[in-house]
Write a protein that holds these residues in place. Structure first.
Motif, PDB file in Angstrom:
ATOM      1  N   SER A 136     -40.392 -10.860 -36.438  1.00 32.76           N
ATOM      2  CA  SER A 136     -41.356 -11.276 -36.034  1.00 32.76           C
ATOM      3  C   SER A 136     -42.104 -12.321 -36.707  1.00 32.76           C
ATOM      4  O   SER A 136     -41.765 -13.344 -36.737  1.00 32.76           O
ATOM      5  CB  SER A 136     -41.872 -10.648 -37.364  1.00 32.76           C
ATOM      6  OG  SER A 136     -44.252 -10.665 -37.253  1.00 32.76           O
ATOM      7  N   LEU A 189     -45.070 -11.272 -39.845  1.00 32.28           N
ATOM      8  CA  LEU A 189     -44.919 -11.112 -40.098  1.00 32.28           C
ATOM      9  C   LEU A 189     -43.153 -12.030 -41.293  1.00 32.28           C
ATOM     10  O   LEU A 189     -42.456 -12.277 -40.833  1.00 32.28           O
ATOM     11  CB  LEU A 189     -44.693  -9.726 -40.864  1.00 32.28           C
ATOM     12  CG  LEU A 189     -46.422  -9.039 -40.518  1.00 32.28           C
ATOM     13  CD1 LEU A 189     -45.705  -7.917 -39.429  1.00 32.28           C
ATOM     14  CD2 LEU A 189     -47.170  -9.283 -41.171  1.00 32.28           C
ATOM     15  N   ASP A 245     -42.857  -8.835 -46.080  1.00 29.95           N
ATOM     16  CA  ASP A 245     -44.207  -7.695 -45.876  1.00 29.95           C
ATOM     17  C   ASP A 245     -43.406  -6.483 -46.010  1.00 29.95           C
ATOM     18  O   ASP A 245     -42.912  -6.273 -45.437  1.00 29.95           O
ATOM     19  CB  ASP A 245     -45.044  -8.156 -44.862  1.00 29.95           C
ATOM     20  CG  ASP A 245     -45.840  -9.295 -44.787  1.00 29.95           C
ATOM     21  OD1 ASP A 245     -45.723  -9.722 -46.215  1.00 29.95           O
ATOM     22  OD2 ASP A 245     -45.439 -10.160 -44.133  1.00 29.95           O
TER      23      ASP A 245
END
Length: 735
Positions: free
Chosen positions: A69, A72, A76
């Motif tokens: 990602s 992120l 997370d």
């Protein structure tokens, strides 16, 4: 052989058909036994494979899923949820095992935006794992669709194996369906008649079908490979069509010269038939040189090529004369009006080749110097050639999804895509001494700074075998990876597990395979080259009873091979002109390609050399002086050599369009070499050299007088009168 086949036409034709059907059927029933990992690679890699095979341990197909990602991190909750969803989807397929979460293994990138989920795909062997992986790939793809803001992609041995398997089948089918119409079209232009054009293609394909069955039938004794099938199609179609072309064109030429059908067939059998036999034997002997490499894949390719060439020669010398005897002048049926009118008498040669030959014979020394200098200039990049076992990323075309995934993994987790694996075989793998040595092995490897974690230790107590996976820095086949491997093999392993008595610890993996393969290739290069050159010289000496002719043939072949090497290095290593064939420079030439090109080109180039020199010798034996005989031989064979070369270049060029980088290199290298061989070498260097040597071409030392005479039968009729000026030989000389 030609006379027997003409007298027993039905026996020859139906016997051939029965042979093809039986060979194909029995080969299909038997199936193919493929080369194993232990056979395919030399050195420590082979030793490691044998240890695992003897222990009954199958290396499972490892797979990874990249979860990435931009916004992120792995800390997370939504990132962790995506990883867990992938793990659940992969496990739900029921076709995976040994699943490791990145939160357990620490396989999280330094910036914590990427994580690797690792697992294995079920299957006793590679084929079974490849069959199971589509369901896993679909499951991963389903999770990706639900998370558009993530990159969720799979990469590993099974998924890569599936791509290679599918692409090999598609490429093989495309090559077959492209090369056949191409060869048929070229033959249609060459003969101007449908029956004459179809005949060589049909015989070449039946020879390939029969040879495929024979190779499969004997694969229990000498294992075969997918590469062997590709090479067999490539060479089988090229030589099969060429051999029939030589034979058929000579028979048609003799009929046009006024001989009756039986006499024309007899002359074709005794002249072109002999040239086909000598050429076939030369190809077989040259390909046999690959057995000296000691590498099973090379031996498989060599054996498959030998079988298809022998089969093609057998068909050309038996069933082709029978079919020509049956058909007679009906072989000219299905004339294409415009193309048929374009055909010139084969004895006259074309305007183009006449225009090339006149200045060559007028100034042979200048022509020889200029042509040699040009070929040496083209060959000069060979001095910088770098060979390597190409990585997965180098083999596949640009833009491929698997390549893109592997590059993303490499960017997030720097290091070799495939780790080095130390395979440890000990008397007691669970002893305290060995346990300490295994731990020390991992610690010292990381301390060198050339390797990185995470390392993975698997102990198989029942078999007294352990495997340690250690990722190397570098791309896999660059200098950094090679240096890391050398450190692991020469320093780390001997200082740790190597100190335990009775222990064997070879290092395997993709980098190790490339290094060992290149070393084996380097060690076998000189014996193979020496074998091929020596036997090619001896075959030419026996065929023409002239050491000068034999030496000239060897030197000219070396020039054309060197030029092909230079083009390979320019295009595929340095990238010059690579975009013209839909690829890019990959920084290296596939390590097996130069040796393979050498042996196959030394055999194939003899097709033209034997055919052309045979016609020159025929004319000389009938009383023509050497320079006039050279002019007659070159002109009378210009049409058939051009047609044969265009077919070979076309067939090889098709392989240059395939997806695999190694197939591209092989196809382009062969096409360039044949093109150079049939133009610069045969039309310029050969006539220039033979004109300069004059009567010395036919010199035979007294101590070689025992050599047998295996010359072909010359055509009946008086010899053509010698022209007044050798440099201006009439193109309408009698055949």
């Amino acid at each position: 052989m030609g006379a027997w086949s003409a007298r027993h036409r039905k026996t020859a034709v139906f016997g051939w058909l029965l042979f093809v059907v039986l060979a194909a059927y029995l080969g299909g029933v038997h199936g193919s036994t493929k080369v194993t990992d232990a056979e395919s690679m030399p050195g420590q890699v082979a030793r490691a494979a044998r240890i695992l095979d003897d222990a009954g341990l199958k290396s499972p197909a490892g797979e990874t899923v990249l979860v990435q990602s931009r916004t992120l991190t792995a800390d997370d909750a939504s990132f962790r949820a995506a990883v867990e969803q992938v793990a659940a989807a992969v496990g739900a397929t029921g076709r995976t095992g040994d699943l490791h979460s990145p939160y357990d293994t620490g396989a999280i990138s330094a910036d914590r935006h990427s994580a690797l989920l690792q697992f294995t795909v079920d299957g006793e062997d590679r084929e079974a794992a490849v069959a199971n992986v589509p369901a896993v790939m679909d499951a991963v793809g389903g999770v990706q669709q639900q998370h558009a803001d993530f990159v969720i992609e799979e990469y590993g041995e099974a998924s890569a194996g599936k791509w290679f398997s599918d692409q090999f089948k598609n490429d093989f089918a495309r090559a077959e369906w492209t090369a056949l119409p191409l060869a048929l079209g070229i033959l249609l232009v060459a003969f101007g008649a449908l029956v004459a054009a179809v005949l060589p293609v049909v015989l070449a394909m039946t020879a390939f079908v029969a040879a495929s069955g024979l190779v499969a039938l004997s694969s229990g004794l000498l294992h075969t490979s997918d590469d062997a099938s590709s090479v067999m199609l490539l060479v089988g179609l090229a030589v099969g069509v060429d051999y029939c072309l030589f034979y058929l064109r000579r028979e048609r030429e003799e009929r046009a010269a006024g001989h009756d059908a039986a006499t024309a067939l007899r002359i074709a059998a005794a002249t072109s038939g002999r040239a086909v036999l000598v050429s076939g034997i030369t190809v077989v002997v040259a390909m046999a040189g690959m057995f000296l490499t000691g590498i099973a894949d090379f031996q498989a390719m060599s054996y498959a090529t030998i079988v298809v060439v022998i089969t093609a020669v057998l068909g050309s010398l038996t069933v082709l004369p029978a079919l020509l005897s049956m058909l007679g002048d009906r072989v000219e049926k299905g004339k294409v009006p415009y193309l048929h009118r374009l055909r010139r008498d084969a004895r006259e040669g074309s305007r183009f080749w006449n225009a090339v030959l006149r200045p060559v014979l007028r100034r042979p020394l200048a022509a020889a110097v200029l042509a040699t200098a040009a070929l040496l200039a083209v060959a000069s990049p060979t001095l910088t050639m770098h060979t390597a076992n190409l990585t997965f990323q180098q083999q596949l075309p640009e833009g491929n999804e698997l390549v893109a995934t592997s590059q993303r993994i490499e960017a997030a987790f720097p290091g070799s895509p495939s780790p080095a694996t130390v395979v440890v075989k000990a008397r007691d793998i669970t002893s305290p001494e060995m346990t300490r040595a295994l731990a020390d092995l991992q610690a010292r490897a990381l301390a060198t700074g050339r390797m990185h974690g995470p390392t993975d230790l698997k102990v198989h107590a029942a078999q007294n075998v352990a495997t340690v996976d250690i990722p190397l820095y570098g791309s896999g086949n660059d200098a950094a990876s090679a240096a890391a491997l050398k450190t692991l093999r020469d320093e780390v392993v001997p200082a740790t597990v190597g100190t335990v008595p009775g222990t064997e610890a070879p290092v395997t993996g993709s980098t190790a395979g490339s290094v060992d393969f290149n070393r084996q290739m380097s060690d076998s290069m000189l014996p193979v080259f020496g074998f091929v050159v020596a036997f090619a010289f001896l075959l030419m000496l026996a065929s023409f009873r002239s050491p000068v002719i034999a030496l000239t043939a060897v030197l000219l072949n070396l020039l054309s091979v060197g030029a092909a090497y230079g083009v390979l290095s320019l295009v595929f290593q340095h990238g010059i002109g690579a975009s013209l064939i839909g690829t890019a420079g990959v920084g290296a030439v596939e390590s097996w390609v130069p040796l393979f090109l050498f042996v196959i080109l030394f055999g194939l180039s003899m097709d033209y050399h034997v055919f052309v020199v045979s016609r020159i010798k025929e004319a000389h034996d009938r009383g023509l002086p050497t320079r006039a005989a050279v002019a007659h031989g070159i002109r009378s064979t210009a049409g058939v050599v051009t047609s044969a070369a265009v077919i070979m270049v076309g067939v090889f060029g098709v392989f240059g369009t395939l997806s695999m980088q190694s197939m591209k290199q092989m196809g382009v290298g062969l096409a360039v070499a044949v093109l150079i061989d049939a133009t610069v070498v045969r039309a310029v260097l050969l006539p220039a050299a033979m004109s300069l040597l004059g009567e010395k071409n036919w010199y035979l030392p007294r101590w070689l007088g025992w050599l047998p005479r295996i010359e072909g039968e010359a055509p009946t009729g008086p010899a053509a009168p010698a022209p007044a000026s050798p440099a201006a030989v009439s193109p309408t000389m009698s055949g």
